[in-house]
Design a protein around this motif. Structure first.
Motif, PDB file in Angstrom:
ATOM      1  N   PRO A  54       0.795  -1.236   0.000  1.00  0.00           N
ATOM      2  CA  PRO A  54       0.000   0.000   0.000  1.00  0.00           C
ATOM      3  C   PRO A  54       0.821   1.276   0.000  1.00  0.00           C
ATOM      4  N   PHE A  55       1.964   1.296   0.684  1.00  0.00           N
ATOM      5  CA  PHE A  55       2.771   2.519   0.679  1.00  0.00           C
ATOM      6  C   PHE A  55       3.325   2.792  -0.710  1.00  0.00           C
ATOM      7  N   ILE A  56       3.886   1.770  -1.329  1.00  0.00           N
ATOM      8  CA  ILE A  56       4.481   1.968  -2.653  1.00  0.00           C
ATOM      9  C   ILE A  56       3.447   2.435  -3.656  1.00  0.00           C
ATOM     10  N   TRP A  57       2.229   1.857  -3.605  1.00  0.00           N
ATOM     11  CA  TRP A  57       1.268   2.123  -4.676  1.00  0.00           C
ATOM     12  C   TRP A  57       0.235   3.197  -4.358  1.00  0.00           C
ATOM     13  N   THR A  58       0.236   3.734  -3.145  1.00  0.00           N
ATOM     14  CA  THR A  58      -0.653   4.864  -2.866  1.00  0.00           C
ATOM     15  C   THR A  58       0.114   6.133  -2.517  1.00  0.00           C
ATOM     16  N   GLU A  59       1.392   5.995  -2.146  1.00  0.00           N
ATOM     17  CA  GLU A  59       2.181   7.176  -1.785  1.00  0.00           C
ATOM     18  C   GLU A  59       3.452   7.304  -2.614  1.00  0.00           C
ATOM     19  N   ALA A  60       4.293   6.268  -2.597  1.00  0.00           N
ATOM     20  CA  ALA A  60       5.584   6.363  -3.286  1.00  0.00           C
ATOM     21  C   ALA A  60       5.424   6.619  -4.775  1.00  0.00           C
ATOM     22  N   VAL A  61       4.395   6.043  -5.374  1.00  0.00           N
ATOM     23  CA  VAL A  61       4.190   6.207  -6.813  1.00  0.00           C
ATOM     24  C   VAL A  61       3.972   7.671  -7.182  1.00  0.00           C
ATOM     25  N   GLU A  62       3.505   8.472  -6.222  1.00  0.00           N
ATOM     26  CA  GLU A  62       3.289   9.899  -6.475  1.00  0.00           C
ATOM     27  C   GLU A  62       4.535  10.733  -6.187  1.00  0.00           C
ATOM     28  N   LEU A  63       5.561  10.114  -5.620  1.00  0.00           N
ATOM     29  CA  LEU A  63       6.733  10.854  -5.145  1.00  0.00           C
ATOM     30  C   LEU A  63       7.976  10.651  -5.998  1.00  0.00           C
ATOM     31  N   GLY A  64       7.908   9.753  -6.972  1.00  0.00           N
ATOM     32  CA  GLY A  64       9.127   9.483  -7.726  1.00  0.00           C
ATOM     33  C   GLY A  64       8.892   8.628  -8.941  1.00  0.00           C
ATOM     34  N   GLU A  65       9.788   7.673  -9.155  1.00  0.00           N
ATOM     35  CA  GLU A  65       9.783   6.883 -10.382  1.00  0.00           C
ATOM     36  C   GLU A  65       9.919   5.395 -10.069  1.00  0.00           C
ATOM     37  N   LEU A  66       9.133   4.581 -10.770  1.00  0.00           N
ATOM     38  CA  LEU A  66       9.141   3.137 -10.574  1.00  0.00           C
ATOM     39  C   LEU A  66       9.445   2.468 -11.908  1.00  0.00           C
ATOM     40  N   HIS A  67      10.559   1.752 -11.942  1.00  0.00           N
ATOM     41  CA  HIS A  67      11.022   1.102 -13.164  1.00  0.00           C
ATOM     42  C   HIS A  67      10.975  -0.415 -13.011  1.00  0.00           C
ATOM     43  N   GLY A  68      10.600  -1.111 -14.088  1.00  0.00           N
ATOM     44  CA  GLY A  68      10.722  -2.558 -14.092  1.00  0.00           C
ATOM     45  C   GLY A  68       9.462  -3.336 -14.367  1.00  0.00           C
ATOM     46  N   ASN A  69       8.345  -2.654 -14.704  1.00  0.00           N
ATOM     47  CA  ASN A  69       7.125  -3.379 -15.067  1.00  0.00           C
ATOM     48  C   ASN A  69       7.249  -3.833 -16.516  1.00  0.00           C
ATOM     49  N   ARG A  70       7.668  -5.052 -16.683  1.00  0.00           N
ATOM     50  CA  ARG A  70       7.940  -5.567 -18.020  1.00  0.00           C
ATOM     51  C   ARG A  70       6.657  -5.723 -18.837  1.00  0.00           C
ATOM     52  N   ASN A  71       5.518  -5.781 -18.155  1.00  0.00           N
ATOM     53  CA  ASN A  71       4.250  -5.815 -18.873  1.00  0.00           C
ATOM     54  C   ASN A  71       3.958  -4.494 -19.574  1.00  0.00           C
ATOM     55  N   ARG A  72       4.613  -3.435 -19.131  1.00  0.00           N
ATOM     56  CA  ARG A  72       4.418  -2.105 -19.731  1.00  0.00           C
ATOM     57  C   ARG A  72       5.627  -1.664 -20.545  1.00  0.00           C
ATOM     58  N   GLY A  73       6.604  -2.542 -20.715  1.00  0.00           N
ATOM     59  CA  GLY A  73       7.760  -2.231 -21.550  1.00  0.00           C
ATOM     60  C   GLY A  73       8.964  -1.707 -20.797  1.00  0.00           C
ATOM     61  N   SER A  74       8.857  -1.517 -19.491  1.00  0.00           N
ATOM     62  CA  SER A  74       9.977  -1.025 -18.690  1.00  0.00           C
ATOM     63  C   SER A  74      10.770  -2.217 -18.167  1.00  0.00           C
TER      64      SER A  74
END
Length: 347
Positions: free
Chosen positions: A82-102
């Motif tokens: 919950p922290f990563i996906w409700t707060e951290a995602v608004e504060l920076g950058e998340l790399h590595g979702n291969r389903n989205r090409g990252s």
């Protein structure tokens, strides 16, 4: 005449002050965090649909689904982290979702822990010398040691890890960096009451593993050190996700990830309320290797013979992060980027 004298005085003062840019760089702090062997699949899509229902790897599938199963990947990842996906995602950058090409990958060919940590901490692979998880002092200089060897950062670097190999990876003897890892207690003559209590508790609560302590001790030792000593560069390495995965306990693996997410929230909230760190600290979060997916049982494993074990991820939040959120455009990054980002933040 008075104006001329004032102008000369201002010029003299200004010439003896460091530039604003230099001041800003010196003020920056970094906390590097790793989750050992935590897959990008759970990070970006939450609980695995095949594993969460599998009684070979889950003691109570009903209870686990109540905690972490949701109908969509987005909802599942928010339930798990919950922290990563409700707060951290608004504060920076998340790399590595291969389903989205990252994509984020290792450059070493070993795809297990010591080589992965060496790559994270030095910015390059060393397939010649780092070929096992043995307790061998790292011949390579990590970014921690590199900065600790400078006048600016000497004595302002510290590391904490659940795995007892970290003193060797960081080469504490040569680097002079304090490394609290494995079952090492807090040391010193100025221990806080909390550190004294943690030392006592660590002796009384057995770990399931002989070489890895429970992450709660690593987390709280690190947090107490941050409050007391205010290091500029801190490394915190959590280990439970990897060890529970090796044990084939998918329920414990998910609960460990969920707990680590709460640790990240606590660290971030401390950083944002402490005068030394507030608004001038970057958190870099990553993993040392991936895990398998097919055949299903390879989720427990990693190494060069496990497809997908070189697939990693990276999160950056805080003062030096770009406001990208989850990266959804094609990109190819490598774990070597971590050391580069640390150097860039603290140059």
């Amino acid at each position: 005449m008075m104006i001329k004298k004032l102008s000369i005085l201002v010029l003299l003062i200004s010439s003896n002050l460091p530039s604003l840019k230099a001041q800003t760089q010196i003020d920056e702090k970094v906390i590097l965090i790793t989750l050992d062997g935590f897959r990008w699949q759970e990070l970006f899509t939450g609980a695995d649909p095949l594993l969460i229902r599998n009684k070979e790897y889950v003691d109570d599938t009903t209870a686990l689904k109540a905690s972490f199963w949701r109908e969509t990947p987005r909802a599942r990842r928010e339930a798990l982290l919950p922290f990563i996906w409700t707060e951290a995602v608004e504060l920076g950058e998340l790399h590595g979702n291969r389903n989205r090409g990252s994509k984020v990958n290792l450059t070493n060919t070993m795809w297990f822990s010591y080589p992965g940590y060496n790559e994270i901490l030095t910015g390059k692979a060393d397939d010649e010398h780092i070929t096992s998880n043995d307790k061998i002092y790292n011949p390579n200089v990590t970014v921690l040691e590199e900065l600790n060897n400078t006048d600016t950062y000497r004595g302002k670097v510290a590391a904490f890890g659940s795995w007892d190999v970290f003193p060797y990876i960081i080469n504490d003897k040569r680097s002079g960096i304090p490394v609290n890892a494995g079952f090492t207690p807090a040391n010193g003559i100025d221990l806080t009451q909390r550190e004294v209590f943690l030392n006592k508790l660590q002796q009384e609560i057995p770990s399931p593993w002989g070489s890895v302590r429970l992450d709660a001790f690593t987390h709280n030792y690190a947090l107490e050190y941050l409050k007391k000593n205010h290091p500029v560069l801190t490394y915190i390495a959590y280990g439970e996700t990897d060890d529970f995965a090796h044990d084939g306990e998918y329920d414990a693996y998910l609960h460990a990830a969920h707990t680590t997410d709460a640790f990240l929230k606590e660290l971030w909230e401390f950083v944002q309320t402490d005068g030394f760190y507030k608004d001038q600290t970057t958190l870099i979060i990553t993993t040392d290797h991936g895990r398998g997916t097919q055949p299903l049982e390879t989720w427990k494993s990693h190494g060069s013979n496990i497809p997908g074990a070189d697939e990693t991820w990276m999160i950056i939040l805080g003062s030096q992060a770009n406001s990208k959120g989850e990266v959804t455009s094609p990109e190819q990054l490598y774990t070597t980027e971590v050391a580069k980002r640390i150097r860039k933040s603290l140059k």
